[in-house]
Design a protein around this motif. Structure first.
Motif, PDB file in Angstrom:
ATOM      1  N   ARG A 102       0.696  -1.382   0.015  1.00 15.11           N
ATOM      2  CA  ARG A 102       0.153  -0.117  -0.079  1.00 15.11           C
ATOM      3  C   ARG A 102       0.831   1.319   0.256  1.00 15.11           C
ATOM      4  O   ARG A 102       0.450   2.318   0.663  1.00 15.11           O
ATOM      5  N   CYS A 241      -3.488   5.318   2.613  1.00 13.32           N
ATOM      6  CA  CYS A 241      -4.083   4.492   1.467  1.00 13.32           C
ATOM      7  C   CYS A 241      -5.575   4.924   1.359  1.00 13.32           C
ATOM      8  O   CYS A 241      -6.121   5.368   2.279  1.00 13.32           O
ATOM      9  N   SER A 244     -10.795   2.123   0.958  1.00 11.50           N
ATOM     10  CA  SER A 244     -11.299   0.921   0.359  1.00 11.50           C
ATOM     11  C   SER A 244     -10.041  -0.297   0.486  1.00 11.50           C
ATOM     12  O   SER A 244     -10.226  -1.485   0.360  1.00 11.50           O
ATOM     13  N   ASP A 245      -8.721  -0.067   0.564  1.00  5.46           N
ATOM     14  CA  ASP A 245      -7.773  -0.698   0.638  1.00  5.46           C
ATOM     15  C   ASP A 245      -7.568  -1.289   1.977  1.00  5.46           C
ATOM     16  O   ASP A 245      -6.740  -2.194   2.044  1.00  5.46           O
TER      17      ASP A 245
END
Length: 441
Positions: A102, A241, A244-245
């Motif tokens: 990430r 990040c 959603s990650d």
């Protein structure tokens, strides 16, 4: 009740051990054998260890663990960690792996200013003292030239020196407050040497300053010492990040995870009882790397905790937010570290650790250490806000419990497999091992 002993430091190592074991232990031979068991077989290396401190009798070992896969400022690192606590290295490694996909960790040194003070008593007119200080200020610095010459060649030296009036807090108390740049050394000896020279110049110049009366000429220097509080020697480490990650846990959505995580941080920002434990977890990562690289973890601890209380209430060192759909997690932490001098050039495993890190500069080491703290904090909060801290910690602690129970290798293998799906506790492990032994009896 044991007897006091005179001249202990003058005894040989063998004589020290004999006195200790005869005085304090029911079985002196067994105690002596244990002490000798932890000696290094390499006589030269053992002598090196013996000479680090005074009155040495043996070595006290800590595990040196490795946490791989750290991406810091787009560069890959494997971190050395000297620590005895279960799950710290595993947690750091897990965080490193999570953030490597990430974008990794970002770290920036905000400043590298170190501080030292000459504390003194002056009984007289403060305005005359201020004029005196301005008169001798250049001489205070000039008379340290022999001390600062080599440091100046490396880009360091004395930054500033000022007179501070503290008489409203303590009668007749003043300071010479100085700031320093020590480049790749932690700089304690350098700073203290400069401060002691300041004190000599201050006292000697006062005796001939024509504006002072006899009492004012007698400046009393109480002490000259660096400060381990370095609020302007600070590094920032961070990760970010898209929300959603944050999708590693199947039992919670990324949005729910971010909300829980940030709430946990906010609690530590306002609740000192939580903040102390929160920051202790950060120091699990920081101290382990500081110790492995031969730096003074006690100085770092003192400075970090003072920094955590700089606003008047002890609070979280780390912070988090969601902004425009992005999750951001960061820490600002004061770290006075060195990569030259002291143990860095003497202790073989310290040299090993620094080479493992690519022989970093002091600034680079500050970044690495701050990241270790942030990674540890992320792992702890991730566990606390999802599965709970004990599930992972106790599984890592299982081997310690099995060693306490003197489990055989076969028993250990069976216990590890059993507790993959069962809750770990001392009682549960004891019951399981006893059950194995009954079956095999």
């Amino acid at each position: 009740m044991s007897k006091a002993i005179a001249g202990f430091s003058k005894l040989s190592k063998k004589e020290k051990i004999a006195w200790i074991t005869d005085t304090y232990f029911s079985d002196p031979n067994q105690a002596t054998a244990l002490i000798e068991k932890y000696w290094n077989n390499d006589t030269k290396l053992q002598q090196l260890h013996d000479e680090f401190i005074e009155n040495t009798i043996s070595n006290f070992y800590l595990p040196l663990g490795i946490a791989p896969n750290f991406t810091i400022n787009n560069k890959n690192y494997t971190l050395p960690m000297a620590i005895e606590e279960s799950s710290v290295v595993a947690a750091a490694s897990k965080s490193a792996k999570f953030w490597a996909t990430r974008g990794g960790f970002k770290a920036t040194v905000l400043d590298t200013e170190k501080i030292g003070q000459v504390h003194f008593i002056f009984k007289g007119d403060s305005s005359k003292l201020e004029s005196f200080f301005e008169t001798i200020k250049s001489k205070l610095i000039a008379e340290t030239d022999s001390i600062t010459a080599n440091m100046q060649k490396r880009g360091g030296g004395i930054r500033t020196i000022e007179l501070r009036d503290k008489t409203s807090e303590l009668a007749n108390y003043y300071q010479l407050h100085a700031t320093f740049e020590t480049v790749d050394s932690m700089g304690a000896n350098f700073i203290n040497s400069c401060l002691e020279q300041f004190a000599k110049t201050l006292k000697s110049e006062a005796t001939t300053y024509p504006e002072f009366n006899e009492q004012e000429q007698n400046i009393q220097v109480v002490m000259s010492i660096l400060s381990n509080y370095v609020p302007n020697c600070v590094v920032r480490a961070e990760v970010s990040c898209p929300v959603s990650d944050l999708n590693e846990d199947k039992d919670i959505t990324p949005e729910e995870f971010a909300e829980q995580f940030i709430t946990a941080i906010k609690i530590a920002e306002i609740e000192p009882f939580r903040a102390v434990t929160h920051n202790k977890g950060i120091m699990n990562g920081i101290d382990a790397v500081v110790l492995a690289t031969g730096n003074d973890f006690r100085a770092v601890e003192a400075g970090v905790h003072a920094y955590a209380a700089k606003e008047g209430t002890y609070a979280s060192l780390s912070h988090a937010e969601v902004k425009d759909g992005a999750f951001r997690f960061w820490i600002d932490v004061p770290l006075a570290l060195g990569t030259v001098g002291g143990l860095t050039s003497l202790h073989p495993l310290v040299k090993f650790s620094l080479e493992l890190l690519g022989k970093p500069s002091a600034k680079e080491l500050m970044q690495i250490v701050a990241v270790a703290g942030l990674a540890q904090n992320f792992a702890a909060l991730r566990s606390l806000t999802t599965t709970g801290i004990q599930q992972g910690h106790m599984k890592m602690h299982l081997m310690n419990i099995l060693n306490q129970l003197e489990a055989t290798e076969t028993e250990k293998q069976k216990a590890v497999k059993h507790f993959e799906k069962n809750t770990v506790s001392y009682a549960a492990a004891n019951e399981f091992v006893e059950g194995l032994r009954k079956v095999n009896a």
